[in-house]
Design a protein around this motif. Structure first.
Motif, mmCIF file in Angstrom:
data_model
loop_
_atom_site.group_PDB
_atom_site.id
_atom_site.type_symbol
_atom_site.label_atom_id
_atom_site.label_comp_id
_atom_site.label_asym_id
_atom_site.label_seq_id
_atom_site.Cartn_x
_atom_site.Cartn_y
_atom_site.Cartn_z
ATOM 1 N N ALA A 45 0.816 -1.217 0.000
ATOM 2 C CA ALA A 45 0.000 0.000 0.000
ATOM 3 C C ALA A 45 0.850 1.268 0.000
ATOM 4 N N GLN A 46 2.049 1.207 0.557
ATOM 5 C CA GLN A 46 2.902 2.397 0.619
ATOM 6 C C GLN A 46 3.331 2.882 -0.774
ATOM 7 N N SER A 47 3.168 2.025 -1.792
ATOM 8 C CA SER A 47 3.495 2.428 -3.159
ATOM 9 C C SER A 47 2.599 3.565 -3.652
ATOM 10 N N PRO A 97 0.995 18.559 7.820
ATOM 11 C CA PRO A 97 -0.118 17.689 8.214
ATOM 12 C C PRO A 97 -0.556 16.738 7.101
ATOM 13 N N ALA A 98 -0.462 17.193 5.815
ATOM 14 C CA ALA A 98 -0.850 16.319 4.705
ATOM 15 C C ALA A 98 0.094 15.121 4.616
ATOM 16 N N ILE A 99 1.393 15.369 4.764
ATOM 17 C CA ILE A 99 2.380 14.282 4.712
ATOM 18 C C ILE A 99 2.116 13.275 5.820
ATOM 19 N N GLU A 100 1.861 13.759 7.018
ATOM 20 C CA GLU A 100 1.634 12.865 8.149
ATOM 21 C C GLU A 100 0.320 12.098 8.006
ATOM 22 N N THR A 101 -0.720 12.771 7.505
ATOM 23 C CA THR A 101 -2.010 12.101 7.315
ATOM 24 C C THR A 101 -1.892 10.972 6.296
ATOM 25 N N ILE A 102 -1.188 11.251 5.189
ATOM 26 C CA ILE A 102 -1.005 10.233 4.153
ATOM 27 C C ILE A 102 -0.159 9.073 4.668
ATOM 28 N N ALA A 103 0.856 9.369 5.455
ATOM 29 C CA ALA A 103 1.668 8.301 6.051
ATOM 30 C C ALA A 103 0.806 7.393 6.930
ATOM 31 N N ASP A 104 -0.084 7.995 7.720
ATOM 32 C CA ASP A 104 -0.979 7.197 8.570
ATOM 33 C C ASP A 104 -1.912 6.335 7.721
ATOM 34 N N MET A 105 -2.425 6.900 6.617
ATOM 35 C CA MET A 105 -3.336 6.150 5.742
ATOM 36 C C MET A 105 -2.649 4.921 5.157
ATOM 37 N N LEU A 106 -1.337 5.032 4.885
ATOM 38 C CA LEU A 106 -0.606 3.952 4.217
ATOM 39 C C LEU A 106 0.183 3.090 5.193
ATOM 40 N N GLY A 107 0.130 3.414 6.485
ATOM 41 C CA GLY A 107 0.837 2.621 7.476
ATOM 42 C C GLY A 107 2.340 2.688 7.324
ATOM 43 N N MET A 108 2.858 3.891 7.098
ATOM 44 C CA MET A 108 4.299 4.038 6.922
ATOM 45 C C MET A 108 4.833 5.094 7.875
ATOM 46 N N PRO A 109 6.103 5.006 8.288
ATOM 47 C CA PRO A 109 6.676 6.016 9.187
ATOM 48 C C PRO A 109 6.658 7.398 8.542
ATOM 49 N N TYR A 110 6.496 8.433 9.366
ATOM 50 C CA TYR A 110 6.470 9.796 8.854
ATOM 51 C C TYR A 110 7.732 10.119 8.057
ATOM 52 N N LEU A 153 8.063 11.794 4.363
ATOM 53 C CA LEU A 153 8.773 13.072 4.283
ATOM 54 C C LEU A 153 9.925 12.992 3.275
ATOM 55 N N GLU A 154 10.619 11.845 3.238
ATOM 56 C CA GLU A 154 11.709 11.656 2.274
ATOM 57 C C GLU A 154 11.209 11.786 0.839
ATOM 58 N N VAL A 155 10.057 11.203 0.572
ATOM 59 C CA VAL A 155 9.497 11.266 -0.782
ATOM 60 C C VAL A 155 9.109 12.701 -1.138
ATOM 61 N N ALA A 156 8.427 13.374 -0.226
ATOM 62 C CA ALA A 156 7.948 14.735 -0.495
ATOM 63 C C ALA A 156 9.098 15.717 -0.719
#
Length: 395
Positions: free
Chosen positions: A38-40, A59-72, A76-79
Protein backbone atom coordinates in the motif's frame (compact mmCIF):
# COMPACT_ATOMS: atom_id res chain seq x y z
CA UNK A 1 20.22 19.23 -5.80
CA UNK A 2 19.34 22.10 -3.49
CA UNK A 3 18.18 21.42 0.06
CA UNK A 4 14.39 21.24 0.24
CA UNK A 5 12.69 21.87 3.55
CA UNK A 6 9.13 22.17 4.69
CA UNK A 7 7.60 25.60 5.08
CA UNK A 8 7.86 27.39 8.43
CA UNK A 9 5.49 26.28 11.18
CA UNK A 10 3.85 29.71 11.09
CA UNK A 11 2.31 29.01 7.67
CA UNK A 12 1.48 25.33 8.28
CA UNK A 13 -2.21 24.55 8.82
CA UNK A 14 -3.27 22.83 12.02
CA UNK A 15 -4.60 19.72 10.28
CA UNK A 16 -5.30 18.12 6.91
CA UNK A 17 -8.07 15.99 5.49
CA UNK A 18 -9.02 15.05 1.95
CA UNK A 19 -12.35 16.43 0.84
CA UNK A 20 -15.01 14.04 -0.41
CA UNK A 21 -13.87 14.07 -4.04
CA UNK A 22 -10.17 13.58 -3.34
CA UNK A 23 -10.84 11.02 -0.60
CA UNK A 24 -12.58 8.83 -3.20
CA UNK A 25 -9.64 9.22 -5.57
CA UNK A 26 -7.20 8.33 -2.79
CA UNK A 27 -9.09 5.09 -2.07
CA UNK A 28 -8.99 4.22 -5.77
CA UNK A 29 -5.22 4.67 -5.85
CA UNK A 30 -4.67 2.58 -2.73
CA UNK A 31 -6.72 -0.28 -4.21
CA UNK A 32 -4.36 -0.45 -7.18
CA UNK A 33 -1.69 -2.07 -4.98
CA UNK A 34 -1.66 -5.25 -2.86
CA UNK A 35 -2.31 -4.58 0.83
CA UNK A 36 1.29 -5.33 1.73
CA UNK A 37 2.41 -2.79 -0.91
CA UNK A 38 0.00 0.00 0.00
CA UNK A 39 2.90 2.40 0.62
CA UNK A 40 3.49 2.43 -3.16
CA UNK A 41 0.55 4.85 -3.37
CA UNK A 42 2.44 7.59 -1.50
CA UNK A 43 3.36 9.63 -4.60
CA UNK A 44 -0.17 9.76 -6.15
CA UNK A 45 -1.66 10.60 -2.73
CA UNK A 46 0.82 13.44 -2.21
CA UNK A 47 -0.09 14.74 -5.68
CA UNK A 48 -3.77 14.65 -4.73
CA UNK A 49 -3.03 16.63 -1.57
CA UNK A 50 -1.14 19.21 -3.63
CA UNK A 51 -3.95 19.44 -6.18
CA UNK A 52 -6.46 20.03 -3.39
CA UNK A 53 -4.54 22.66 -1.39
CA UNK A 54 -2.04 23.97 -3.93
CA UNK A 55 0.98 22.72 -1.94
CA UNK A 56 2.05 19.81 0.30
CA UNK A 57 1.74 20.65 3.97
CA UNK A 58 3.30 18.88 6.94
CA UNK A 59 -0.12 17.69 8.21
CA UNK A 60 -0.85 16.32 4.71
CA UNK A 61 2.38 14.28 4.71
CA UNK A 62 1.63 12.87 8.15
CA UNK A 63 -2.01 12.10 7.32
CA UNK A 64 -1.00 10.23 4.15
CA UNK A 65 1.67 8.30 6.05
CA UNK A 66 -0.98 7.20 8.57
CA UNK A 67 -3.34 6.15 5.74
CA UNK A 68 -0.61 3.95 4.22
CA UNK A 69 0.84 2.62 7.48
CA UNK A 70 4.30 4.04 6.92
CA UNK A 71 6.68 6.02 9.19
CA UNK A 72 6.47 9.80 8.85
CA UNK A 73 10.14 10.00 7.87
CA UNK A 74 9.53 7.78 4.80
CA UNK A 75 6.71 9.96 3.51
CA UNK A 76 8.77 13.07 4.28
CA UNK A 77 11.71 11.66 2.27
CA UNK A 78 9.50 11.27 -0.78
CA UNK A 79 7.95 14.73 -0.50
CA UNK A 80 11.31 16.50 -0.11
CA UNK A 81 13.12 14.46 -2.79
CA UNK A 82 10.81 15.07 -5.76
CA UNK A 83 10.73 18.67 -6.96
CA UNK A 84 7.22 18.25 -8.35
CA UNK A 85 5.95 18.70 -4.79
CA UNK A 86 5.55 22.31 -3.64
CA UNK A 87 6.59 22.53 0.01
CA UNK A 88 5.56 26.17 0.43
CA UNK A 89 2.37 28.04 -0.45
CA UNK A 90 2.08 28.97 -4.14
CA UNK A 91 -0.14 31.45 -5.93
CA UNK A 92 -3.81 30.69 -5.54
CA UNK A 93 -4.52 31.64 -9.16
CA UNK A 94 -1.29 30.66 -10.91
CA UNK A 95 2.08 29.13 -10.18
CA UNK A 96 4.27 29.64 -13.27
CA UNK A 97 6.98 27.06 -13.91
CA UNK A 98 9.44 28.47 -16.46
CA UNK A 99 11.60 25.92 -18.27
CA UNK A 100 15.25 26.96 -18.19
CA UNK A 101 16.81 23.94 -19.93
CA UNK A 102 19.03 24.52 -23.00
CA UNK A 103 16.39 24.60 -25.83
CA UNK A 104 14.19 27.05 -23.92
CA UNK A 105 17.20 29.06 -22.73
CA UNK A 106 18.41 29.46 -26.33
CA UNK A 107 14.92 30.61 -27.36
CA UNK A 108 14.45 33.24 -24.64
CA UNK A 109 13.52 31.67 -21.30
CA UNK A 110 15.71 34.23 -19.49
CA UNK A 111 13.44 37.00 -20.79
CA UNK A 112 10.41 35.05 -19.57
CA UNK A 113 11.91 34.83 -16.09
CA UNK A 114 12.50 38.58 -16.14
CA UNK A 115 8.78 39.01 -16.78
CA UNK A 116 8.04 36.84 -13.73
CA UNK A 117 10.47 38.85 -11.62
CA UNK A 118 8.87 42.15 -12.61
CA UNK A 119 5.20 41.07 -12.43
CA UNK A 120 5.28 38.59 -9.52
CA UNK A 121 8.39 38.74 -7.29
CA UNK A 122 12.14 39.23 -7.79
CA UNK A 123 12.78 35.81 -6.24
CA UNK A 124 11.24 32.43 -7.13
CA UNK A 125 8.96 30.63 -4.64
CA UNK A 126 7.68 33.96 -3.29
CA UNK A 127 4.09 35.15 -3.58
CA UNK A 128 3.08 38.47 -5.05
CA UNK A 129 1.51 41.02 -2.74
CA UNK A 130 -2.00 39.66 -3.13
CA UNK A 131 -0.90 36.03 -2.80
CA UNK A 132 -2.40 35.09 -6.16
CA UNK A 133 0.79 34.46 -8.16
CA UNK A 134 4.17 32.74 -7.75
CA UNK A 135 6.86 31.36 -10.05
CA UNK A 136 9.94 29.12 -10.27
CA UNK A 137 12.51 27.90 -12.78
CA UNK A 138 12.31 24.19 -13.64
CA UNK A 139 14.06 21.70 -15.89
CA UNK A 140 12.80 20.24 -19.17
CA UNK A 141 9.02 19.92 -19.45
CA UNK A 142 9.01 18.03 -22.73
CA UNK A 143 8.00 20.58 -25.40
CA UNK A 144 11.48 21.52 -26.61
CA UNK A 145 10.40 21.94 -30.24
CA UNK A 146 7.96 24.67 -29.12
CA UNK A 147 10.44 26.49 -26.86
CA UNK A 148 10.30 28.63 -24.83
CA UNK A 149 7.47 27.37 -22.67
CA UNK A 150 5.96 27.47 -19.19
CA UNK A 151 3.63 25.24 -17.21
CA UNK A 152 0.83 26.70 -15.14
CA UNK A 153 -0.50 23.96 -12.91
CA UNK A 154 -1.26 21.14 -15.42
CA UNK A 155 -1.32 23.16 -18.64
CA UNK A 156 1.53 24.02 -21.03
CA UNK A 157 1.89 27.37 -22.83
CA UNK A 158 4.43 27.24 -25.67
CA UNK A 159 6.11 29.43 -28.32
CA UNK A 160 6.07 32.34 -25.87
CA UNK A 161 7.35 35.87 -26.13
CA UNK A 162 7.82 38.11 -23.07
CA UNK A 163 4.80 40.16 -24.13
CA UNK A 164 2.62 37.06 -24.49
CA UNK A 165 3.64 35.68 -21.09
CA UNK A 166 2.92 39.06 -19.48
CA UNK A 167 -0.57 38.97 -20.97
CA UNK A 168 -1.13 35.38 -19.77
CA UNK A 169 -0.05 36.30 -16.24
CA UNK A 170 -2.47 39.26 -16.24
CA UNK A 171 -5.34 37.02 -17.37
CA UNK A 172 -4.68 34.50 -14.59
CA UNK A 173 -4.32 37.25 -11.99
CA UNK A 174 -7.69 38.61 -13.11
CA UNK A 175 -9.25 35.17 -12.67
CA UNK A 176 -9.77 34.75 -16.42
CA UNK A 177 -7.58 31.77 -17.46
CA UNK A 178 -10.27 30.68 -19.92
CA UNK A 179 -9.30 33.65 -22.12
CA UNK A 180 -6.03 31.90 -23.01
CA UNK A 181 -5.66 28.88 -25.27
CA UNK A 182 -3.22 26.29 -23.98
CA UNK A 183 -0.40 24.87 -26.10
CA UNK A 184 1.35 26.84 -28.87
CA UNK A 185 0.72 30.58 -28.77
CA UNK A 186 1.43 30.97 -32.51
CA UNK A 187 -0.31 29.50 -35.57
CA UNK A 188 1.21 26.06 -35.13
CA UNK A 189 -0.56 22.70 -35.03
CA UNK A 190 0.78 20.98 -31.91
CA UNK A 191 4.48 20.36 -32.67
CA UNK A 192 4.28 20.64 -36.47
CA UNK A 193 6.62 23.09 -38.27
CA UNK A 194 5.78 26.70 -37.45
CA UNK A 195 5.69 27.49 -41.19
CA UNK A 196 3.03 24.83 -41.82
CA UNK A 197 3.03 21.15 -42.74
CA UNK A 198 5.62 20.09 -45.31
CA UNK A 199 4.52 16.45 -45.60
CA UNK A 200 1.39 14.38 -44.98
CA UNK A 201 -0.64 17.39 -46.08
CA UNK A 202 -3.54 15.22 -47.28
CA UNK A 203 -5.43 12.53 -45.44
CA UNK A 204 -5.26 9.05 -47.03
CA UNK A 205 -8.47 7.25 -46.17
CA UNK A 206 -9.00 3.46 -46.41
CA UNK A 207 -10.47 2.52 -49.77
CA UNK A 208 -9.22 5.63 -51.54
CA UNK A 209 -7.31 5.47 -54.84
CA UNK A 210 -4.05 6.55 -53.15
CA UNK A 211 -4.44 3.93 -50.42
CA UNK A 212 -4.99 1.22 -53.05
CA UNK A 213 -1.96 2.37 -55.02
CA UNK A 214 0.16 2.31 -51.85
CA UNK A 215 -0.98 -1.23 -51.02
CA UNK A 216 -0.29 -2.40 -54.56
CA UNK A 217 3.20 -0.89 -54.50
CA UNK A 218 4.05 -2.74 -51.30
CA UNK A 219 2.90 -6.04 -52.79
CA UNK A 220 4.99 -5.77 -55.96
CA UNK A 221 8.57 -7.00 -56.23
CA UNK A 222 11.70 -4.94 -57.00
CA UNK A 223 11.81 -6.58 -60.44
CA UNK A 224 8.31 -5.36 -61.21
CA UNK A 225 9.36 -1.77 -60.39
CA UNK A 226 12.62 -1.85 -62.38
CA UNK A 227 12.73 0.52 -65.40
CA UNK A 228 14.77 -2.11 -67.27
CA UNK A 229 11.95 -4.66 -67.01
CA UNK A 230 8.71 -2.83 -67.91
CA UNK A 231 6.87 -5.99 -68.93
CA UNK A 232 7.43 -7.75 -65.62
CA UNK A 233 4.29 -8.97 -63.88
CA UNK A 234 3.52 -9.57 -60.25
CA UNK A 235 6.14 -12.03 -58.94
CA UNK A 236 3.62 -14.32 -57.24
CA UNK A 237 1.52 -14.70 -60.39
CA UNK A 238 4.61 -15.14 -62.58
CA UNK A 239 6.03 -17.91 -60.37
CA UNK A 240 2.67 -19.68 -60.27
CA UNK A 241 2.18 -19.45 -64.04
CA UNK A 242 5.72 -20.65 -64.76
CA UNK A 243 5.33 -23.60 -62.42
CA UNK A 244 2.06 -24.50 -64.12
CA UNK A 245 3.61 -24.29 -67.57
CA UNK A 246 6.63 -26.37 -66.61
CA UNK A 247 4.35 -29.00 -65.06
CA UNK A 248 2.21 -29.20 -68.18
CA UNK A 249 5.30 -29.29 -70.36
CA UNK A 250 6.54 -32.36 -68.50
CA UNK A 251 3.41 -34.30 -69.42
CA UNK A 252 4.05 -36.88 -72.18
CA UNK A 253 3.05 -35.66 -75.65
CA UNK A 254 2.49 -37.72 -78.81
CA UNK A 255 4.94 -40.55 -79.29
CA UNK A 256 8.07 -39.11 -80.85
CA UNK A 257 11.55 -40.52 -80.96
CA UNK A 258 13.88 -37.98 -79.37
CA UNK A 259 17.08 -38.15 -77.41
CA UNK A 260 17.17 -37.40 -73.71
CA UNK A 261 19.05 -34.16 -74.30
CA UNK A 262 16.69 -32.98 -77.03
CA UNK A 263 13.69 -33.75 -74.79
CA UNK A 264 15.11 -31.58 -72.02
CA UNK A 265 15.74 -28.72 -74.42
CA UNK A 266 12.23 -29.07 -75.85
CA UNK A 267 10.62 -28.89 -72.40
CA UNK A 268 12.71 -25.86 -71.47
CA UNK A 269 11.95 -24.13 -74.75
CA UNK A 270 8.23 -24.87 -74.45
CA UNK A 271 8.09 -23.59 -70.83
CA UNK A 272 10.08 -20.48 -71.72
CA UNK A 273 7.92 -19.71 -74.73
CA UNK A 274 4.64 -20.19 -72.90
CA UNK A 275 5.82 -18.11 -69.89
CA UNK A 276 6.87 -15.27 -72.22
CA UNK A 277 3.55 -15.41 -74.03
CA UNK A 278 1.65 -15.34 -70.71
CA UNK A 279 3.71 -12.37 -69.52
CA UNK A 280 3.14 -10.46 -72.76
CA UNK A 281 -0.57 -11.24 -72.63
CA UNK A 282 -0.79 -10.01 -69.01
CA UNK A 283 1.21 -6.83 -69.66
CA UNK A 284 -0.61 -5.87 -72.87
CA UNK A 285 -4.02 -5.02 -71.35
CA UNK A 286 -2.29 -2.99 -68.63
CA UNK A 287 -0.42 -0.96 -71.24
CA UNK A 288 -3.62 -0.33 -73.20
CA UNK A 289 -5.46 0.72 -70.05
CA UNK A 290 -2.64 3.05 -69.06
CA UNK A 291 -2.60 4.62 -72.51
CA UNK A 292 -6.30 5.54 -72.32
CA UNK A 293 -7.22 7.26 -69.04
CA UNK A 294 -10.91 7.08 -68.25
CA UNK A 295 -13.04 10.14 -68.70
CA UNK A 296 -14.08 9.93 -65.03
CA UNK A 297 -10.49 10.54 -63.87
CA UNK A 298 -10.04 13.68 -65.98
CA UNK A 299 -10.29 16.99 -64.10
CA UNK A 300 -13.25 19.28 -64.94
CA UNK A 301 -12.63 21.96 -67.52
CA UNK A 302 -11.56 25.40 -66.31
CA UNK A 303 -14.12 26.82 -68.73
CA UNK A 304 -16.99 24.92 -67.08
CA UNK A 305 -19.91 27.17 -66.09
CA UNK A 306 -19.95 25.61 -62.60
CA UNK A 307 -16.41 26.75 -61.80
CA UNK A 308 -16.59 29.17 -58.81
CA UNK A 309 -15.87 32.78 -59.66
CA UNK A 310 -12.39 33.92 -58.67
CA UNK A 311 -11.16 37.32 -57.54
CA UNK A 312 -7.94 39.25 -57.85
CA UNK A 313 -5.42 38.39 -55.13
CA UNK A 314 -6.03 40.72 -52.15
CA UNK A 315 -3.20 42.39 -50.25
CA UNK A 316 -3.77 40.02 -47.29
CA UNK A 317 -5.32 36.71 -48.38
CA UNK A 318 -7.09 34.84 -45.60
CA UNK A 319 -5.48 31.69 -44.22
CA UNK A 320 -7.53 29.00 -45.96
CA UNK A 321 -5.49 26.34 -44.12
CA UNK A 322 -7.68 27.06 -41.10
CA UNK A 323 -10.34 25.00 -42.91
CA UNK A 324 -9.89 21.37 -41.87
CA UNK A 325 -8.89 19.47 -45.01
CA UNK A 326 -6.98 22.34 -46.63
CA UNK A 327 -3.21 22.05 -46.45
CA UNK A 328 -0.51 24.22 -48.04
CA UNK A 329 -0.74 22.38 -51.39
CA UNK A 330 -4.54 22.62 -51.62
CA UNK A 331 -4.42 26.28 -50.57
CA UNK A 332 -2.03 26.94 -53.44
CA UNK A 333 -4.40 25.28 -55.93
CA UNK A 334 -7.34 27.31 -54.59
CA UNK A 335 -5.28 30.48 -55.01
CA UNK A 336 -4.60 29.51 -58.63
CA UNK A 337 -8.39 29.41 -59.10
CA UNK A 338 -8.79 32.88 -57.59
CA UNK A 339 -10.09 31.62 -54.23
CA UNK A 340 -8.55 33.72 -51.43
CA UNK A 341 -11.26 34.32 -48.79
CA UNK A 342 -13.51 32.33 -46.46
CA UNK A 343 -16.53 34.21 -47.83
CA UNK A 344 -15.87 32.79 -51.31
CA UNK A 345 -15.84 29.21 -50.02
CA UNK A 346 -18.89 29.88 -47.84
CA UNK A 347 -20.89 30.99 -50.89
CA UNK A 348 -20.27 27.87 -53.00
CA UNK A 349 -23.47 26.26 -54.31
CA UNK A 350 -23.80 22.50 -54.77
CA UNK A 351 -22.68 22.55 -58.40
CA UNK A 352 -19.66 24.70 -57.54
CA UNK A 353 -18.70 22.39 -54.66
CA UNK A 354 -18.92 19.40 -56.99
CA UNK A 355 -16.75 21.18 -59.59
CA UNK A 356 -14.02 21.99 -57.04
CA UNK A 357 -14.26 18.48 -55.57
CA UNK A 358 -13.77 17.00 -59.03
CA UNK A 359 -10.96 19.42 -59.89
CA UNK A 360 -9.11 18.43 -56.70
CA UNK A 361 -10.05 14.74 -57.23
CA UNK A 362 -11.37 14.60 -53.67
CA UNK A 363 -14.25 12.19 -54.28
CA UNK A 364 -16.66 13.91 -51.91
CA UNK A 365 -14.24 15.20 -49.27
CA UNK A 366 -15.54 18.77 -49.49
CA UNK A 367 -19.02 17.60 -48.46
CA UNK A 368 -17.76 15.15 -45.84
CA UNK A 369 -15.54 17.76 -44.18
CA UNK A 370 -18.20 20.48 -44.62
CA UNK A 371 -15.91 23.18 -45.97
CA UNK A 372 -18.82 25.55 -46.46
CA UNK A 373 -19.93 25.42 -42.81
CA UNK A 374 -16.33 25.84 -41.64
CA UNK A 375 -15.80 28.79 -43.98
CA UNK A 376 -19.05 30.46 -42.85
CA UNK A 377 -17.92 30.30 -39.21
CA UNK A 378 -14.45 31.65 -40.02
CA UNK A 379 -15.88 34.42 -42.22
CA UNK A 380 -18.33 35.43 -39.50
CA UNK A 381 -16.04 35.58 -36.48
CA UNK A 382 -12.69 33.95 -37.13
CA UNK A 383 -11.27 31.45 -34.66
CA UNK A 384 -13.65 32.43 -31.84
CA UNK A 385 -16.74 31.71 -33.95
CA UNK A 386 -15.19 28.46 -35.22
CA UNK A 387 -14.66 27.27 -31.63
CA UNK A 388 -18.23 28.28 -30.78
CA UNK A 389 -19.65 26.26 -33.70
CA UNK A 390 -17.37 23.20 -33.69
CA UNK A 391 -16.15 23.11 -30.07
CA UNK A 392 -12.50 23.08 -31.05
CA UNK A 393 -9.82 25.29 -32.59
CA UNK A 394 -9.42 25.29 -36.38
CA UNK A 395 -6.42 23.32 -37.57
Amino acid sequence: MSVRRLAEESVQPAEFAFNREFAAQAKTWIKKYPKERAQSAVIPLLMLAQEQDGWVTKPAIETIADMLGMPYIRALEVATFYTQFQLKPVGTRAHIQVCGTTPCMLRGSEELMEVCRSKIHPEPFHLNESGTLSWEEVECQGACVNAPMVMIFKDAYEDLTPERLAYIIDRFDAGRPEDINTGPQIKRTFSAPASGLTSLTEEIKPGSKRAAKSTKAKASTPAAKSPSNPKAVNSTAAVANTAKLVTSAKKPAAKTTVTKGNATMAVAATASGRAKAAADKTAAPKSAAAAKPSAASAAPSLEDKNRPAGIAKPANPEDLKMISGVGPKIEGILHSLGIYTFAQVASWKKAEREWVDGYLKFKGRIEREDWVKQAKALAKGGEAEYIKVFGKKPR
